[in-house]
Design a protein around this motif. Sequence first.
Motif, short mmCIF file in Angstrom:
data_model
loop_
_atom_site.label_atom_id
_atom_site.label_comp_id
_atom_site.label_asym_id
_atom_site.label_seq_id
_atom_site.Cartn_x
_atom_site.Cartn_y
_atom_site.Cartn_z
N PRO A 76 6.37 10.18 -5.31
CA PRO A 76 6.16 8.99 -6.16
C PRO A 76 6.61 9.19 -7.60
O PRO A 76 6.88 8.21 -8.30
N VAL A 77 6.72 10.43 -8.03
CA VAL A 77 7.13 10.73 -9.41
C VAL A 77 8.64 10.79 -9.54
O VAL A 77 9.23 10.23 -10.47
N ASP A 78 9.30 11.46 -8.59
CA ASP A 78 10.74 11.74 -8.73
C ASP A 78 11.62 11.19 -7.61
O ASP A 78 12.84 11.36 -7.67
N GLY A 79 11.06 10.57 -6.59
CA GLY A 79 11.90 10.12 -5.49
C GLY A 79 11.77 8.67 -5.09
O GLY A 79 12.71 8.06 -4.57
N LEU A 80 10.61 8.08 -5.35
CA LEU A 80 10.30 6.74 -4.84
C LEU A 80 11.30 5.69 -5.28
O LEU A 80 11.77 4.89 -4.47
N PRO A 110 3.41 5.84 3.08
CA PRO A 110 2.06 5.57 2.58
C PRO A 110 2.01 4.20 1.89
O PRO A 110 2.90 3.84 1.13
N GLU A 111 0.97 3.46 2.17
CA GLU A 111 0.90 2.08 1.72
C GLU A 111 1.05 1.91 0.21
O GLU A 111 1.79 1.02 -0.23
N PRO A 112 0.41 2.73 -0.63
CA PRO A 112 0.61 2.55 -2.07
C PRO A 112 2.06 2.74 -2.49
O PRO A 112 2.55 2.03 -3.37
N PHE A 113 2.76 3.70 -1.84
CA PHE A 113 4.17 3.91 -2.15
C PHE A 113 4.98 2.68 -1.78
O PHE A 113 5.86 2.24 -2.53
N ALA A 114 4.70 2.13 -0.60
CA ALA A 114 5.43 0.95 -0.13
C ALA A 114 5.24 -0.23 -1.07
O ALA A 114 6.20 -0.93 -1.43
N ARG A 115 3.99 -0.47 -1.47
CA ARG A 115 3.71 -1.59 -2.36
C ARG A 115 4.41 -1.41 -3.71
O ARG A 115 5.03 -2.34 -4.24
N ASN A 116 4.32 -0.21 -4.28
CA ASN A 116 4.95 0.04 -5.58
C ASN A 116 6.47 -0.13 -5.50
O ASN A 116 7.09 -0.68 -6.43
N LEU A 117 7.06 0.34 -4.41
CA LEU A 117 8.51 0.25 -4.26
C LEU A 117 8.97 -1.20 -4.14
O LEU A 117 9.91 -1.63 -4.82
N LEU A 118 8.29 -1.97 -3.31
CA LEU A 118 8.69 -3.37 -3.12
C LEU A 118 8.41 -4.20 -4.37
O LEU A 118 9.17 -5.12 -4.70
N PHE A 129 1.50 -9.59 3.78
CA PHE A 129 0.78 -8.31 3.79
C PHE A 129 1.76 -7.16 3.91
O PHE A 129 2.72 -7.24 4.67
N ILE A 130 1.50 -6.11 3.13
CA ILE A 130 2.32 -4.89 3.17
C ILE A 130 1.42 -3.76 3.66
O ILE A 130 0.47 -3.37 2.98
N GLY A 131 1.68 -3.27 4.87
CA GLY A 131 0.86 -2.23 5.46
C GLY A 131 1.64 -0.95 5.71
O GLY A 131 2.82 -0.99 6.07
N GLY A 132 0.98 0.19 5.50
CA GLY A 132 1.62 1.48 5.72
C GLY A 132 0.62 2.50 6.19
O GLY A 132 -0.53 2.17 6.52
N SER A 133 1.04 3.74 6.20
CA SER A 133 0.13 4.82 6.58
C SER A 133 -0.86 5.07 5.45
O SER A 133 -0.67 4.59 4.32
#
Length: 217
Positions: A76-80, A110-118, A129-133
């Motif tokens: 999430p810091v250097d790749g997302l 992971p759901e927080p990563f997915a939400r932040n990316l989108l 709804f955005i769902g992930g692991s």
Amino acid sequence: MSRYKVLLFDLDGTLLDTAPGIIRIVRYTMEKMGLEEPAEIRRFLGPPLFRSMKDFCGLDDERAWEAVRIYREKYPVDGLLESERFDGVEDLLGTLKDIGYVLGVATSKPEPFARNLLEHFDMAKYFTFIGGSGVDGARDTKREVIEYVLEALNVTDRSRVLMIGDRQHDIIGANECGLESLYVLWGYGSREEAKECGAPAIAETPADCRKYIMSQI
């Protein structure tokens, strides 16, 4: 509208090209773990990370979870945000939403990563709804993620749901949940993989994806 009402999308390789960031952080994780880089590192694109560490690196559960921890601290810091848009995908989403389909995301990310990316790419607005692991290891299979998203969307008729993704895990997960599926070729999979996993339909481009959805009466 077609006979479908709810459309579930995978994220990596379907909504966004996230390969550059994922591959770089997988390599970082291998280095931190003292592991040699496995052959065909692009196999890490799509499957749940824990299972990839076991299947492609031969790690036991303890070491595989350690690798997942290292990856998830760094990613999430250097790749997302090291991701790119696919041509035509946003037009597809906007058209489908305007027509009246309910759109959801079912990703092994992971759901927080997915939400932040989108949200970063201003694409979260298309989805109900955005769902992930789970970051705690919950929902570590595609089947579990899909079931989680179906529950969140209050789906009662699975015959009106289509799962759209670019890897075999999307198709297999959909089958396990009693859903129809569509394998797309603009991501990380291949026509050969689509055939091997028994994908019932294939779309080469986002435009083809829209045509297929609208043709299913």
